[in-house]
Design an enzyme around this catalytic site. Structure first.
Site, mmCIF file in Angstrom:
data_model
loop_
_atom_site.group_PDB
_atom_site.id
_atom_site.type_symbol
_atom_site.label_atom_id
_atom_site.label_comp_id
_atom_site.label_asym_id
_atom_site.label_seq_id
_atom_site.Cartn_x
_atom_site.Cartn_y
_atom_site.Cartn_z
ATOM 1 N N GLU A 41 3.973 4.393 3.441
ATOM 2 C CA GLU A 41 3.880 3.715 2.146
ATOM 3 C C GLU A 41 4.166 2.222 2.315
ATOM 4 O O GLU A 41 4.637 1.770 3.357
ATOM 5 C CB GLU A 41 4.935 4.295 1.189
ATOM 6 N N ASN A 172 4.613 3.469 -10.504
ATOM 7 C CA ASN A 172 4.474 3.571 -9.056
ATOM 8 C C ASN A 172 4.300 2.180 -8.444
ATOM 9 O O ASN A 172 5.229 1.388 -8.430
ATOM 10 C CB ASN A 172 3.297 4.500 -8.737
ATOM 11 N N ASP A 221 -1.852 4.134 -6.818
ATOM 12 C CA ASP A 221 -0.560 4.116 -6.135
ATOM 13 C C ASP A 221 -0.205 2.666 -5.834
ATOM 14 O O ASP A 221 0.108 1.910 -6.741
ATOM 15 C CB ASP A 221 -0.636 4.974 -4.868
#
Length: 292
Positions: A41, A172, A221
């Site tokens: 991420e 997010n 995201d």
């Protein structure tokens, strides 16, 4: 005109760094029954052009050199969703389990905040610094349309923590426009990107609107902007990323040749048309050059 592009691999997590043990609690919660070698991420480049990535279930933060050499810079007993370099050089992370933390050593950290009084964090997700040094970060927990209480916080350069929003169906990815005037928030479970002014009212919540309405996959995201004001969006569980201009008009639709767990995007500091896209399913960072 929207350019339809296919990204190419740039960096791939080496086999010796792929976790093979028992899935962590986070992995069992988010991908039950599935083995997870990593979950990459929150990509960003530092001033030396190293690429940084957070590995949530394994508690790791990777640094990838421009030559493609992977290094475990930090490994902690935690779940770092994102890490950024503060203006003073400190390594600050949004950790799903511990809250807002400072990484102080290869395996050490200090907890900076677990929430406001009477309102602990739900589970932090992403973070971004503004030009003024303020840190904006999201607190998603397990929120969705059935519990639209995801939060957005702002920690000013003076250290004041403010709850900005508490009504997001899974808050997010987050980033700011290059001039710092606008804040973009991925409302994943609504399949939207929201936008609000960074100039907050003295009290109460700011006005916020849906800047983009997407479809397919799980929803947006990671987010990133470049100096042109372009907004890049990683579309989770869809194997693709999008780029929009400052007005929200589409510029590019980029497909990955492998993997669907698109989590993060970042522009290269030396080439504002060069977009890097992270796929957590394969542990690969892809790249694509976006035409003007």
């Amino acid at each position: 005109m929207t350019h339809r592009l296919t990204a190419i691999p740039a960096f791939r997590l080496p086999e010796n760094l792929r976790y093979t043990g028992e899935p962590s609690a986070w992995a069992k919660m988010t991908r039950p029954g599935q083995p997870m070698h990593s979950f990459l991420e929150a990509a960003f480049f530092d001033d030396d052009r190293n690429l940084w990535l957070s590995d949530v279930p394994c508690g790791r933060v990777f640094m990838v050199s421009p030559e493609g050499e992977w290094k475990v810079a930090h490994q902690i007993d935690g779940e770092p969703h994102a890490m950024r370099l503060a203006p003073d050089g400190r390594r600050i992370a949004a950790d799903y389990r511990h809250g807002l933390i400072e990484l102080t050593g290869p395996s050490a950290f200090n907890v900076l905040s677990t929430g406001t009084e009477g309102q602990p964090f739900l589970g932090l997700s992403d973070m971004s610094y503004g030009p003024d040094g303020a840190l904006w970060f999201t607190d998603s927990g397990r929120t969705s349309f059935s519990d639209p209480t995801g939060r957005v916080y702002c920690l000013t350069a003076d250290g004041d923590l403010r709850l900005v929003l508490d009504c997001v169906p899974y808050s997010n990815g987050i980033c700011l426009s290059p001039d710092g005037a606008w804040v973009y928030v991925a409302a994943t479970r609504a399949n939207q990107v929201w936008r609000l002014s960074s100039r907050l009212p003295q009290t109460g919540q700011p006005m916020v609107g849906a800047f983009l309405q997407l479809s397919g996959g799980l929803g947006p995201d990671g987010l990133a902007t470049n100096k042109n004001g372009w907004l890049a969006v990683a579309q989770a569980q869809a194997g693709r990323a999008y780029v929009f201009d400052a007005l929200g008009d589409p510029i590019a639709d980029i497909r990955l040749p492998d993997g669907l767990w698109t989590t993060s995007v970042t522009f290269h500091p030396d080439n504002q048309n060069s977009l890097y896209i992270v796929d957590a399913q394969t542990g690969t960072v892809f790249t694509s050059n976006i035409p003007e």
